[in-house]
Design a protein around this motif. Structure first.
Motif, PDB file in Angstrom:
ATOM      1  N   MET A   1       0.840  -1.179   0.000  1.00  0.00           N
ATOM      2  CA  MET A   1       0.000   0.000   0.000  1.00  0.00           C
ATOM      3  C   MET A   1       0.889   1.248   0.000  1.00  0.00           C
ATOM      4  SD  MET A   1      -2.862  -1.205   2.720  1.00  0.00           S
ATOM      5  CE  MET A   1      -3.648  -2.787   2.484  1.00  0.00           C
ATOM      6  N   PRO A   2       0.619   2.238  -0.842  1.00  0.00           N
ATOM      7  CA  PRO A   2       1.509   3.383  -0.939  1.00  0.00           C
ATOM      8  C   PRO A   2       1.464   4.244   0.314  1.00  0.00           C
ATOM      9  CG  PRO A   2      -0.470   3.719  -2.253  1.00  0.00           C
ATOM     10  CD  PRO A   2      -0.508   2.304  -1.776  1.00  0.00           C
ATOM     11  N   LEU A   3       2.599   4.834   0.625  1.00  0.00           N
ATOM     12  CA  LEU A   3       2.666   5.750   1.744  1.00  0.00           C
ATOM     13  C   LEU A   3       2.256   7.131   1.267  1.00  0.00           C
ATOM     14  CD1 LEU A   3       6.055   4.717   3.381  1.00  0.00           C
ATOM     15  CD2 LEU A   3       3.779   3.893   3.882  1.00  0.00           C
ATOM     16  N   CYS A   4       1.648   7.905   2.170  1.00  0.00           N
ATOM     17  CA  CYS A   4       1.226   9.261   1.847  1.00  0.00           C
ATOM     18  C   CYS A   4       2.220  10.214   2.499  1.00  0.00           C
ATOM     19  CB  CYS A   4      -0.188   9.511   2.380  1.00  0.00           C
ATOM     20  SG  CYS A   4      -1.325   8.197   1.957  1.00  0.00           S
ATOM     21  N   THR A   5       2.983  10.943   1.696  1.00  0.00           N
ATOM     22  CA  THR A   5       4.089  11.703   2.277  1.00  0.00           C
ATOM     23  C   THR A   5       3.926  13.203   2.179  1.00  0.00           C
ATOM     24  OG1 THR A   5       5.271  11.490   0.189  1.00  0.00           O
ATOM     25  CG2 THR A   5       5.753   9.843   1.879  1.00  0.00           C
ATOM     26  N   THR A 286      -6.157  -3.990   5.578  1.00  0.00           N
ATOM     27  CA  THR A 286      -5.117  -4.046   6.595  1.00  0.00           C
ATOM     28  C   THR A 286      -4.375  -5.375   6.500  1.00  0.00           C
ATOM     29  OG1 THR A 286      -4.703  -3.748   8.971  1.00  0.00           O
ATOM     30  CG2 THR A 286      -6.738  -4.886   8.366  1.00  0.00           C
ATOM     31  N   TYR A 287      -3.575  -5.694   7.529  1.00  0.00           N
ATOM     32  CA  TYR A 287      -2.752  -6.900   7.469  1.00  0.00           C
ATOM     33  C   TYR A 287      -2.357  -7.297   8.882  1.00  0.00           C
ATOM     34  CZ  TYR A 287       0.520 -10.169   5.211  1.00  0.00           C
ATOM     35  OH  TYR A 287       1.146 -11.292   4.756  1.00  0.00           O
ATOM     36  N   ARG A 288      -2.436  -8.590   9.173  1.00  0.00           N
ATOM     37  CA  ARG A 288      -1.975  -9.066  10.481  1.00  0.00           C
ATOM     38  C   ARG A 288      -0.625  -9.736  10.334  1.00  0.00           C
ATOM     39  NH1 ARG A 288      -3.048 -14.517   9.873  1.00  0.00           N
ATOM     40  NH2 ARG A 288      -5.079 -15.110   9.003  1.00  0.00           N
ATOM     41  N   TYR A 289       0.284  -9.422  11.249  1.00  0.00           N
ATOM     42  CA  TYR A 289       1.631  -9.984  11.180  1.00  0.00           C
ATOM     43  C   TYR A 289       1.677 -11.403  11.733  1.00  0.00           C
ATOM     44  CZ  TYR A 289       3.189  -5.195  10.222  1.00  0.00           C
ATOM     45  OH  TYR A 289       3.382  -3.956   9.671  1.00  0.00           O
ATOM     46  N   ARG A 304       7.108 -15.726   4.239  1.00  0.00           N
ATOM     47  CA  ARG A 304       7.742 -14.779   5.168  1.00  0.00           C
ATOM     48  C   ARG A 304       8.099 -13.482   4.438  1.00  0.00           C
ATOM     49  NH1 ARG A 304       8.966 -17.460   9.901  1.00  0.00           N
ATOM     50  NH2 ARG A 304       9.084 -19.736   9.729  1.00  0.00           N
ATOM     51  N   GLU A 305       8.424 -13.611   3.148  1.00  0.00           N
ATOM     52  CA  GLU A 305       8.779 -12.439   2.350  1.00  0.00           C
ATOM     53  C   GLU A 305       7.572 -11.499   2.200  1.00  0.00           C
ATOM     54  OE1 GLU A 305      11.680 -15.414   2.020  1.00  0.00           O
ATOM     55  OE2 GLU A 305       9.538 -15.598   1.493  1.00  0.00           O
ATOM     56  N   GLU A 306       6.368 -12.080   2.059  1.00  0.00           N
ATOM     57  CA  GLU A 306       5.166 -11.249   1.958  1.00  0.00           C
ATOM     58  C   GLU A 306       4.958 -10.443   3.233  1.00  0.00           C
ATOM     59  OE1 GLU A 306       1.415 -13.121   0.643  1.00  0.00           O
ATOM     60  OE2 GLU A 306       0.475 -12.135   2.359  1.00  0.00           O
ATOM     61  N   ILE A 307       5.094 -11.106   4.360  1.00  0.00           N
ATOM     62  CA  ILE A 307       4.919 -10.425   5.645  1.00  0.00           C
ATOM     63  C   ILE A 307       5.962  -9.322   5.810  1.00  0.00           C
ATOM     64  CG2 ILE A 307       4.867 -10.717   8.159  1.00  0.00           C
ATOM     65  CD1 ILE A 307       4.175 -13.719   7.588  1.00  0.00           C
ATOM     66  N   GLN A 308       7.213  -9.623   5.468  1.00  0.00           N
ATOM     67  CA  GLN A 308       8.287  -8.655   5.611  1.00  0.00           C
ATOM     68  C   GLN A 308       8.101  -7.461   4.688  1.00  0.00           C
ATOM     69  OE1 GLN A 308      10.521  -8.601   8.009  1.00  0.00           O
ATOM     70  NE2 GLN A 308      11.138  -6.604   7.204  1.00  0.00           N
ATOM     71  N   GLU A 309       7.554  -7.701   3.506  1.00  0.00           N
ATOM     72  CA  GLU A 309       7.319  -6.596   2.567  1.00  0.00           C
ATOM     73  C   GLU A 309       6.285  -5.615   3.132  1.00  0.00           C
ATOM     74  OE1 GLU A 309       6.240  -5.769  -2.137  1.00  0.00           O
ATOM     75  OE2 GLU A 309       5.876  -7.757  -1.271  1.00  0.00           O
ATOM     76  N   VAL A 310       5.216  -6.155   3.727  1.00  0.00           N
ATOM     77  CA  VAL A 310       4.218  -5.275   4.332  1.00  0.00           C
ATOM     78  C   VAL A 310       4.839  -4.496   5.488  1.00  0.00           C
ATOM     79  CG1 VAL A 310       2.002  -5.157   5.537  1.00  0.00           C
ATOM     80  CG2 VAL A 310       2.309  -6.776   3.656  1.00  0.00           C
ATOM     81  N   ARG A 311       5.609  -5.180   6.318  1.00  0.00           N
ATOM     82  CA  ARG A 311       6.285  -4.516   7.445  1.00  0.00           C
ATOM     83  C   ARG A 311       7.170  -3.361   6.969  1.00  0.00           C
ATOM     84  NH1 ARG A 311       6.761  -6.710  12.561  1.00  0.00           N
ATOM     85  NH2 ARG A 311       6.052  -8.850  12.882  1.00  0.00           N
TER      86      ARG A 311
END
Length: 390
Positions: A1-5, A286-289, A304-311
């Motif tokens: 999800m893109p960050l809003c900066t 959203t996403y749960r770790y 694990r790579e998917e989880i780490q990418e969201v993090r």
């Protein structure tokens, strides 16, 4: 999800000293308020939606940061205590989804009502519970928020109705609370939360219908964390556009990893309900770790790579932290001091939760009714008698 900066900085003003300053800089050195660009919300049956910018004060930012860090650290401690077999039974952790709970609370008031499913620790905190009470409830102790008799899935505070273990069953209960609000004419509303895994339940669609017919002041919120237990939304739902599932009910699809997006969407939804237009539906992406529950390692159906990418790209705490630091709303030292204070609060609560006594058998049947005279309850055998007190 893109960050809003993107941010527009308001001029700094000399105001009262901040309650927590971790460096020699005075409060006047920090930007007291900033306006950020936020992700556009997808709309269903609405002419216009929430704004594309959100204003954040320094005080709000520090409050949101501390609350989200508290939820995160509390859940990580719960994970540790569960693996030590100090916490037992069902335990569903909320880390990764902190922006949902904190953003929702930022858009309503504590006099409004909220009901959710079994991933409830974060909401118990934002609704007024303490870390100490929550941790003690997880370990089944007398000092727990439900006196040690509810456990992970059944915690309650004023205007917070749990913590419900049956998938989807809290949604019609929330409509009942909203009916009470309308009947009493108190300008309050109910937020009724459920997950993507519950979104195909028939009782949810029945509740949509009743709420729309009666124009109840209810915000239906689907916390779409992408997986119902171990099943992805694409494998479980013919339509994954959950914000459109209400059909005749207006809907919003919101970036659930951004606390400001969630807050502004909730404010919009609350105004819709309070103006007498009836229910509205929000989908928070959203996403749960962690896995679905502590019995689920959470890596057999995703990598694990998917989880780490969201993090690394969309973590709600990191997003807020970066906004505040890049716009001079806080210092690194100040946020570190909050982190240290939160860790100490969690450790103190865990110490209490492992030393407080368990409730005695005499308390087993208490609190069946409120404000009632004590009465006798039959135990597990006909010759076992217990007393219920309010």
């Amino acid at each position: 999800m893109p960050l809003c900066t993107g941010a527009v900085i308001h001029p700094c003003s000399h105001t009262k000293a901040a309650s927590m300053v971790a460096s020699s800089r005075s409060y006047a050195d920090f930007t007291p308020e900033a306006t950020f660009d936020i992700k556009k919300v997808d709309l269903h049956r609405l002419e216009e939606g929430p704004p594309l910018t959100a204003t954040l004060t320094r005080e709000e930012g520090l409050k949101y940061y501390r609350t989200m860090q508290t939820i995160r650290r509390m859940e990580l401690k719960a994970d540790q205590l569960y693996k030590q077999k100090i916490i037992r039974g069902f335990c569903h952790l909320y880390d990764g989804q902190e922006a949902c709970a904190v953003g929702i609370e930022g858009g309503i008031t504590l006099s409004d009502h909220l009901i959710t499913a079994y991933r409830a620790h974060g909401y118990t905190l934002t609704r007024g519970g303490t870390v100490r009470e929550i941790m003690a409830e997880l370990t089944g102790r007398r000092g727990g928020i439900a006196k040690g008799k509810g456990g992970s899935m059944h915690m309650y505070t004023k205007n917070f109705y749990g913590g419900n273990g049956i998938v989807g069953a809290q949604v019609p209960l929330g409509a009942g609370v909203a009916l009470a609000c309308k009947y009493l004419g108190n300008d309050q509303l109910c937020v009724s939360l459920y997950g993507d895994g519950a979104a195909n339940q028939g009782q949810i669609f029945e509740t949509y219908n009743m709420s729309s017919l009666w124009k109840l002041p209810i915000i239906f919120i689907c916390e779409n964390n992408q997986y119902g237990m171990g099943t992805s939304v694409e494998r479980s739902s013919a339509s994954t556009e959950y914000y459109k599932r209400g059909d005749y009910i207006p809907g919003l699809r919101v970036d659930g990893m951004d606390v400001l997006c969630v807050r502004e969407a909730t404010k919009f939804a609350a105004d819709h309900c309070r103006s007498g237009k009836g229910p509205i539906l929000m989908e928070l992406q959203t996403y749960r770790y962690h896995g679905h529950s502590m019995s689920d390692p959470g890596v057999s159906y995703r990598t694990r790579e998917e989880i780490q990418e969201v993090r690394s790209k969309s973590d709600p705490i990191s997003m807020l932290k970066d906004r505040m630091l890049s716009n001079n709303m806080a210092s690194i030292e100040e946020l570190k001091e909050i982190d240290i204070a939160v860790r100490k609060e969690i450790e103190d609560a865990a110490q209490f939760a492992t030393t407080d006594p368990e409730p005695p058998l005499d308390d087993l049947c208490s609190h069946i009714f409120a404000n009632d005279q004590p009465f006798e309850v039959r135990g597990a055998t006909p010759w076992t008698k217990l007393t219920s007190t309010s």
